[in-house]
Design a protein around this motif. Sequence first.
Motif, PDB file in Angstrom:
ATOM      1  N   ASP A 114     -22.330  36.753  18.074  1.00 55.26           N
ATOM      2  CA  ASP A 114     -22.698  36.542  19.472  1.00 55.26           C
ATOM      3  C   ASP A 114     -24.208  36.739  19.655  1.00 55.26           C
ATOM      4  O   ASP A 114     -24.834  36.054  20.468  1.00 55.26           O
ATOM      5  CB  ASP A 114     -21.906  37.501  20.368  1.00 55.26           C
ATOM      6  N   ALA A 115     -24.787  37.661  18.905  1.00 47.95           N
ATOM      7  CA  ALA A 115     -26.235  37.879  18.990  1.00 47.95           C
ATOM      8  C   ALA A 115     -26.978  36.632  18.506  1.00 47.95           C
ATOM      9  O   ALA A 115     -27.840  36.080  19.202  1.00 47.95           O
ATOM     10  CB  ALA A 115     -26.630  39.096  18.153  1.00 47.95           C
ATOM     11  N   VAL A 116     -26.620  36.162  17.309  1.00 51.36           N
ATOM     12  CA  VAL A 116     -27.295  34.982  16.742  1.00 51.36           C
ATOM     13  C   VAL A 116     -26.947  33.741  17.570  1.00 51.36           C
ATOM     14  O   VAL A 116     -27.817  32.912  17.868  1.00 51.36           O
ATOM     15  CB  VAL A 116     -26.885  34.785  15.258  1.00 51.36           C
ATOM     16  N   GLY A 117     -25.680  33.625  17.974  1.00 51.31           N
ATOM     17  CA  GLY A 117     -25.251  32.463  18.747  1.00 51.31           C
ATOM     18  C   GLY A 117     -25.949  32.378  20.099  1.00 51.31           C
ATOM     19  O   GLY A 117     -26.339  31.302  20.554  1.00 51.31           O
ATOM     20  N   SER A 118     -26.117  33.533  20.750  1.00 49.92           N
ATOM     21  CA  SER A 118     -26.788  33.553  22.057  1.00 49.92           C
ATOM     22  C   SER A 118     -28.268  33.202  21.906  1.00 49.92           C
ATOM     23  O   SER A 118     -28.839  32.442  22.694  1.00 49.92           O
ATOM     24  CB  SER A 118     -26.672  34.945  22.694  1.00 49.92           C
ATOM     25  N   LEU A 119     -28.873  33.776  20.878  1.00 49.90           N
ATOM     26  CA  LEU A 119     -30.299  33.538  20.622  1.00 49.90           C
ATOM     27  C   LEU A 119     -30.561  32.058  20.388  1.00 49.90           C
ATOM     28  O   LEU A 119     -31.442  31.447  21.004  1.00 49.90           O
ATOM     29  CB  LEU A 119     -30.683  34.350  19.376  1.00 49.90           C
ATOM     30  N   LEU A 120     -29.762  31.452  19.492  1.00 50.94           N
ATOM     31  CA  LEU A 120     -29.964  30.034  19.154  1.00 50.94           C
ATOM     32  C   LEU A 120     -29.494  29.120  20.282  1.00 50.94           C
ATOM     33  O   LEU A 120     -30.117  28.089  20.550  1.00 50.94           O
ATOM     34  CB  LEU A 120     -29.205  29.691  17.872  1.00 50.94           C
ATOM     35  N   THR A 168     -31.859  25.250  23.391  1.00 49.67           N
ATOM     36  CA  THR A 168     -31.803  24.495  24.657  1.00 49.67           C
ATOM     37  C   THR A 168     -33.162  24.507  25.348  1.00 49.67           C
ATOM     38  O   THR A 168     -33.634  23.473  25.843  1.00 49.67           O
ATOM     39  CB  THR A 168     -30.710  25.092  25.585  1.00 49.67           C
ATOM     40  N   LEU A 169     -33.820  25.673  25.350  1.00 52.32           N
ATOM     41  CA  LEU A 169     -35.147  25.743  25.980  1.00 52.32           C
ATOM     42  C   LEU A 169     -36.158  24.904  25.180  1.00 52.32           C
ATOM     43  O   LEU A 169     -37.038  24.258  25.748  1.00 52.32           O
ATOM     44  CB  LEU A 169     -35.620  27.201  26.073  1.00 52.32           C
ATOM     45  N   GLN A 170     -36.000  24.920  23.862  1.00 47.37           N
ATOM     46  CA  GLN A 170     -36.874  24.110  22.996  1.00 47.37           C
ATOM     47  C   GLN A 170     -36.704  22.615  23.312  1.00 47.37           C
ATOM     48  O   GLN A 170     -37.674  21.872  23.385  1.00 47.37           O
ATOM     49  CB  GLN A 170     -36.457  24.358  21.554  1.00 47.37           C
ATOM     50  N   GLU A 171     -35.467  22.211  23.484  1.00 48.20           N
ATOM     51  CA  GLU A 171     -35.144  20.809  23.800  1.00 48.20           C
ATOM     52  C   GLU A 171     -35.871  20.354  25.065  1.00 48.20           C
ATOM     53  O   GLU A 171     -36.243  19.202  25.206  1.00 48.20           O
ATOM     54  CB  GLU A 171     -33.616  20.686  23.972  1.00 48.20           C
ATOM     55  N   MET A 190     -23.925  28.982  32.446  1.00 49.55           N
ATOM     56  CA  MET A 190     -25.181  29.039  33.201  1.00 49.55           C
ATOM     57  C   MET A 190     -26.028  27.787  32.932  1.00 49.55           C
ATOM     58  O   MET A 190     -26.498  27.125  33.861  1.00 49.55           O
ATOM     59  CB  MET A 190     -25.948  30.304  32.775  1.00 49.55           C
ATOM     60  N   LEU A 191     -26.187  27.449  31.661  1.00 50.16           N
ATOM     61  CA  LEU A 191     -27.046  26.311  31.306  1.00 50.16           C
ATOM     62  C   LEU A 191     -26.438  24.992  31.790  1.00 50.16           C
ATOM     63  O   LEU A 191     -27.132  24.131  32.327  1.00 50.16           O
ATOM     64  CB  LEU A 191     -27.262  26.280  29.785  1.00 50.16           C
ATOM     65  N   LYS A 192     -25.125  24.866  31.599  1.00 43.09           N
ATOM     66  CA  LYS A 192     -24.459  23.608  31.965  1.00 43.09           C
ATOM     67  C   LYS A 192     -24.476  23.416  33.484  1.00 43.09           C
ATOM     68  O   LYS A 192     -24.836  22.351  33.972  1.00 43.09           O
ATOM     69  CB  LYS A 192     -23.019  23.646  31.449  1.00 43.09           C
ATOM     70  N   ASP A 193     -24.123  24.481  34.221  1.00 40.44           N
ATOM     71  CA  ASP A 193     -24.063  24.364  35.684  1.00 40.44           C
ATOM     72  C   ASP A 193     -25.429  24.076  36.296  1.00 40.44           C
ATOM     73  O   ASP A 193     -25.515  23.566  37.408  1.00 40.44           O
ATOM     74  CB  ASP A 193     -23.487  25.652  36.308  1.00 40.44           C
ATOM     75  N   HIS A 194     -26.500  24.443  35.600  1.00 38.92           N
ATOM     76  CA  HIS A 194     -27.839  24.208  36.149  1.00 38.92           C
ATOM     77  C   HIS A 194     -28.504  22.975  35.537  1.00 38.92           C
ATOM     78  O   HIS A 194     -29.710  22.785  35.671  1.00 38.92           O
ATOM     79  CB  HIS A 194     -28.713  25.455  35.988  1.00 38.92           C
ATOM     80  N   GLU A 237     -30.124  20.200  29.403  1.00 36.58           N
ATOM     81  CA  GLU A 237     -29.657  19.354  28.307  1.00 36.58           C
ATOM     82  C   GLU A 237     -29.370  20.259  27.113  1.00 36.58           C
ATOM     83  O   GLU A 237     -30.305  20.818  26.536  1.00 36.58           O
ATOM     84  CB  GLU A 237     -30.774  18.349  27.968  1.00 36.58           C
ATOM     85  N   ILE A 238     -28.107  20.437  26.788  1.00 36.19           N
ATOM     86  CA  ILE A 238     -27.737  21.343  25.679  1.00 36.19           C
ATOM     87  C   ILE A 238     -27.554  20.507  24.412  1.00 36.19           C
ATOM     88  O   ILE A 238     -26.626  19.692  24.338  1.00 36.19           O
ATOM     89  CB  ILE A 238     -26.436  22.111  26.009  1.00 36.19           C
ATOM     90  N   PRO A 239     -28.429  20.663  23.406  1.00 32.53           N
ATOM     91  CA  PRO A 239     -28.233  19.875  22.189  1.00 32.53           C
ATOM     92  C   PRO A 239     -27.012  20.363  21.401  1.00 32.53           C
ATOM     93  O   PRO A 239     -26.587  21.516  21.570  1.00 32.53           O
ATOM     94  CB  PRO A 239     -29.531  20.115  21.403  1.00 32.53           C
TER      95      PRO A 239
END
Length: 318
Positions: free
Chosen positions: A30-36, A41-44, A135-139, A142-144
Amino acid sequence: MNDNLLQEIDRMLRQCRRPLIVSHVRPDGDAVGSLLGLGLTLQESGKEVQMVLEDGVPLSLNHLPGADQIQRAPEEPPDCVVAVDCSDLIRTGTSLKSMGTPDINIDHHPTNENFAVVNLVIESACSTTEILFRMLKDHGWEIPATAAEALLTGLITDTLGFQTPNVTGHALRTAADLVEYGLNISELYRKALVEKSFEALKYWGQGLQTLQRENGLVWVSMDLEARKAAGYPGRDDADLVNQLSSIRGANVRVIFIQQSEEEVKVSWRSQPGFDVSGVAASFGGGGHRTAAGATISGTMEEVQARVLGATRVLINRT
Ligand code: 5GP
Ligand code: MN
């Protein structure tokens, strides 16, 4: 979810240019998954993202796309600091030491200390990645697919493959939505949860020889000698604690992993109804009601005596 809080975090994430994202020491899926998941997504969206894990990426998660971008310390000054899956500031390690209060804290641990300027802590979420995806999807971010892979991995690992008692329909729907990004859930599951090294299994064997039982409490000790005898390179329990749940009638499982002559890492796992987070917190650690941990000073014998004593009190009270 708290709409105002989510909007505030979204605004902060959109405004920043050089975000730094950190997660906890001894990182798990969850730590690595949340970070990436958040970082990619922010990088995208064009941001200069730094992703930091003081202890680096464990072997079982090295296959995740973007894992090679994770640094052990920040290199540039960030304009926004985000902690994910961290219940307190100490868990983030030393990388934030000179940076003041982090801007954003996103987590699901009930023991979270709300240490940032803006704190989004949702205890009912199975993983921090479940919170991040919604959070990312509702707002409208673009989630790669690479980020989706990391987010699904966090959900798989924190629920031990959807078998923990906190799994909800929401978590399963989130997993289903993530699979739609073209992911192979079977392969992700196998890589993150099932595959182990030969040495890890030898180490399990060493640990299992010490297995003890008393009134619904079972425990295992893994000392420095056992690790050496097995040739196991890590300082963790190679996930043995989660295997102990297969013992029928074992309401509370405890594992002692010696770190040095003066320090022992302890992990608790329990059946619903046996809340081990408080015992862990009383030793300076924390976690969830049915999965908690602490790193405790003392010899193996001292730590065992104190921890077993406190855990027996909990069992007798329950
Ligand atoms: P584990 O026993 O597998 O290390 O961790 C179980 C749970 O307890 C995880 O949610 C983990 O984040 C939390 N945890 C483990 N060790 C510590 C600790 O030293 N401090 C805090 N606050 N939480 C911990
Ligand atoms: Mn988590």
